[in-house]
Scaffold this motif. Structure first.
Motif, PDB file in Angstrom:
ATOM      1  N   ALA A 124       6.907  15.182  13.326  1.00  0.00           N
ATOM      2  CA  ALA A 124       6.440  14.676  14.617  1.00  0.00           C
ATOM      3  C   ALA A 124       5.159  13.885  14.411  1.00  0.00           C
ATOM      4  N   LEU A 125       5.088  12.752  15.025  1.00  0.00           N
ATOM      5  CA  LEU A 125       3.900  11.911  15.000  1.00  0.00           C
ATOM      6  C   LEU A 125       2.860  12.552  15.913  1.00  0.00           C
ATOM      7  N   SER A 126       1.682  12.818  15.373  1.00  0.00           N
ATOM      8  CA  SER A 126       0.654  13.484  16.186  1.00  0.00           C
ATOM      9  C   SER A 126      -0.430  12.528  16.656  1.00  0.00           C
ATOM     10  N   SER A 127      -0.600  11.406  15.956  1.00  0.00           N
ATOM     11  CA  SER A 127      -1.563  10.402  16.403  1.00  0.00           C
ATOM     12  C   SER A 127      -1.104   9.041  15.908  1.00  0.00           C
ATOM     13  N   TYR A 128      -1.644   8.005  16.522  1.00  0.00           N
ATOM     14  CA  TYR A 128      -1.232   6.649  16.187  1.00  0.00           C
ATOM     15  C   TYR A 128      -2.436   5.728  16.284  1.00  0.00           C
ATOM     16  N   ARG A 129      -2.615   4.898  15.256  1.00  0.00           N
ATOM     17  CA  ARG A 129      -3.675   3.892  15.271  1.00  0.00           C
ATOM     18  C   ARG A 129      -3.060   2.535  14.982  1.00  0.00           C
ATOM     19  N   GLU A 130      -3.617   1.498  15.560  1.00  0.00           N
ATOM     20  CA  GLU A 130      -3.120   0.138  15.349  1.00  0.00           C
ATOM     21  C   GLU A 130      -3.318  -0.305  13.903  1.00  0.00           C
ATOM     22  N   GLY A 131      -4.410   0.103  13.275  1.00  0.00           N
ATOM     23  CA  GLY A 131      -4.713  -0.303  11.906  1.00  0.00           C
ATOM     24  C   GLY A 131      -4.464   0.836  10.936  1.00  0.00           C
ATOM     25  N   VAL A 132      -4.464   0.497   9.655  1.00  0.00           N
ATOM     26  CA  VAL A 132      -4.237   1.489   8.613  1.00  0.00           C
ATOM     27  C   VAL A 132      -5.528   1.690   7.826  1.00  0.00           C
ATOM     28  N   ASP A 133      -5.900   2.936   7.616  1.00  0.00           N
ATOM     29  CA  ASP A 133      -7.048   3.272   6.787  1.00  0.00           C
ATOM     30  C   ASP A 133      -6.656   3.036   5.339  1.00  0.00           C
ATOM     31  N   GLY A 134      -7.300   2.111   4.670  1.00  0.00           N
ATOM     32  CA  GLY A 134      -6.983   1.782   3.283  1.00  0.00           C
ATOM     33  C   GLY A 134      -7.035   2.976   2.355  1.00  0.00           C
ATOM     34  N   ALA A 135      -7.847   3.964   2.670  1.00  0.00           N
ATOM     35  CA  ALA A 135      -7.957   5.151   1.821  1.00  0.00           C
ATOM     36  C   ALA A 135      -6.651   5.941   1.776  1.00  0.00           C
ATOM     37  N   ALA A 136      -5.777   5.736   2.756  1.00  0.00           N
ATOM     38  CA  ALA A 136      -4.506   6.458   2.783  1.00  0.00           C
ATOM     39  C   ALA A 136      -3.619   6.092   1.600  1.00  0.00           C
ATOM     40  N   PHE A 137      -3.869   4.927   0.995  1.00  0.00           N
ATOM     41  CA  PHE A 137      -3.035   4.469  -0.109  1.00  0.00           C
ATOM     42  C   PHE A 137      -3.699   4.646  -1.474  1.00  0.00           C
ATOM     43  N   GLU A 138      -4.870   5.274  -1.505  1.00  0.00           N
ATOM     44  CA  GLU A 138      -5.559   5.509  -2.771  1.00  0.00           C
ATOM     45  C   GLU A 138      -4.929   6.692  -3.496  1.00  0.00           C
ATOM     46  N   LEU A 139      -4.870   6.587  -4.808  1.00  0.00           N
ATOM     47  CA  LEU A 139      -4.334   7.682  -5.614  1.00  0.00           C
ATOM     48  C   LEU A 139      -5.337   8.835  -5.629  1.00  0.00           C
ATOM     49  N   PRO A 140      -4.857  10.058  -5.834  1.00  0.00           N
ATOM     50  CA  PRO A 140      -5.777  11.194  -5.888  1.00  0.00           C
ATOM     51  C   PRO A 140      -6.822  11.004  -6.993  1.00  0.00           C
ATOM     52  N   SER A 141      -8.010  11.428  -6.727  1.00  0.00           N
ATOM     53  CA  SER A 141      -9.107  11.312  -7.687  1.00  0.00           C
ATOM     54  C   SER A 141      -8.760  12.037  -8.985  1.00  0.00           C
ATOM     55  N   GLY A 142      -8.974  11.365 -10.113  1.00  0.00           N
ATOM     56  CA  GLY A 142      -8.755  11.965 -11.423  1.00  0.00           C
ATOM     57  C   GLY A 142      -7.299  12.068 -11.846  1.00  0.00           C
ATOM     58  N   ALA A 143      -6.400  11.414 -11.121  1.00  0.00           N
ATOM     59  CA  ALA A 143      -4.973  11.527 -11.436  1.00  0.00           C
ATOM     60  C   ALA A 143      -4.623  10.819 -12.738  1.00  0.00           C
ATOM     61  N   ALA A 144      -3.709  11.407 -13.489  1.00  0.00           N
ATOM     62  CA  ALA A 144      -3.117  10.739 -14.645  1.00  0.00           C
ATOM     63  C   ALA A 144      -2.067   9.784 -14.075  1.00  0.00           C
ATOM     64  N   VAL A 145      -2.140   8.501 -14.445  1.00  0.00           N
ATOM     65  CA  VAL A 145      -1.282   7.482 -13.840  1.00  0.00           C
ATOM     66  C   VAL A 145      -0.375   6.853 -14.893  1.00  0.00           C
ATOM     67  N   GLN A 146       0.908   6.837 -14.597  1.00  0.00           N
ATOM     68  CA  GLN A 146       1.882   6.139 -15.430  1.00  0.00           C
ATOM     69  C   GLN A 146       2.364   4.933 -14.622  1.00  0.00           C
ATOM     70  N   ASP A 147       2.041   3.727 -15.078  1.00  0.00           N
ATOM     71  CA  ASP A 147       2.348   2.498 -14.357  1.00  0.00           C
ATOM     72  C   ASP A 147       3.643   1.886 -14.890  1.00  0.00           C
ATOM     73  N   ARG A 148       4.705   1.946 -14.075  1.00  0.00           N
ATOM     74  CA  ARG A 148       6.003   1.396 -14.453  1.00  0.00           C
ATOM     75  C   ARG A 148       6.309   0.093 -13.712  1.00  0.00           C
ATOM     76  N   ARG A 149       5.320  -0.500 -13.081  1.00  0.00           N
ATOM     77  CA  ARG A 149       5.568  -1.702 -12.276  1.00  0.00           C
ATOM     78  C   ARG A 149       5.931  -2.925 -13.108  1.00  0.00           C
ATOM     79  N   HIS A 150       5.467  -2.995 -14.327  1.00  0.00           N
ATOM     80  CA  HIS A 150       5.692  -4.176 -15.145  1.00  0.00           C
ATOM     81  C   HIS A 150       6.457  -3.839 -16.407  1.00  0.00           C
ATOM     82  N   GLY A 151       7.369  -2.872 -16.322  1.00  0.00           N
ATOM     83  CA  GLY A 151       8.190  -2.500 -17.452  1.00  0.00           C
ATOM     84  C   GLY A 151       7.458  -1.712 -18.528  1.00  0.00           C
ATOM     85  N   THR A 152       6.309  -1.095 -18.200  1.00  0.00           N
ATOM     86  CA  THR A 152       5.553  -0.324 -19.196  1.00  0.00           C
ATOM     87  C   THR A 152       5.735   1.147 -18.966  1.00  0.00           C
TER      88      THR A 152
END
Length: 148
Positions: free
Chosen positions: A120-148
């Motif tokens: 259930a949607l509990s709140s709605y904002r017209e804009g998106v908080d950019g922080a919502a798309f940030e990876l968790p702090s200190g995460a190990a990242v495997q980047d497969r976007r460019h065939g790596t």
């Protein structure tokens, strides 16, 4: 954690001592989210808009489906809702879903592929908080976007 942006699809596991994330290429604008992303979200108990769209499409194509429509308000937004029963060849034979006038999934309740799902949607904002798309702090990242 699953985020889909124009830059990537990020799937992160935050349980354990150190978060880990896999970055994959984003879906093309005319394509739905990759099946693996939708499947991963479903296994996590999250119903995604592509799943609801598929169920609504199946409903529209099934003459035996029983549909009750109503209007309501979800998170302060007008929403159109359907209660679907007797849906034949689909991952769910019955569900309730609401979509806001803005096109956001307002709510969903049903059993999809044997998994009980409710959101259930509990709140709605017209804009998106950019922080919502940030990876968790200190995460190990495997980047497969460019065939790596």
């Amino acid at each position: 954690m699953i985020t889909i942006s124009t830059d990537s699809v990020a799937r992160c596991v935050t349980a354990g001592p150190r978060p880990s994330c896999v970055l994959e290429p984003p879906p093309q604008p005319v394509e739905p989210a990759p099946a693996t992303t939708v499947e991963a979200a479903s296994h996590a108990g999250l119903v995604t808009p592509p799943v609801v769209i598929a169920l609504l499409t199946a409903t529209a194509l099934d003459p035996a489906a029983v549909v009750e429509q109503r209007d309501t308000t979800v998170a302060g937004r007008h929403a159109s809702c359907v209660a679907v029963r007797n849906l034949g060849d689909a991952p769910a034979s019955a569900f309730d879903a609401c979509v806001t006038s803005d096109g956001a999934l307002g709510s969903f309740t049903g059993v999809v592929d044997g998994r009980s799902m409710e959101t259930a949607l509990s709140s709605y904002r017209e804009g998106v908080d950019g922080a919502a798309f940030e990876l968790p702090s200190g995460a190990a990242v495997q980047d497969r976007r460019h065939g790596t």
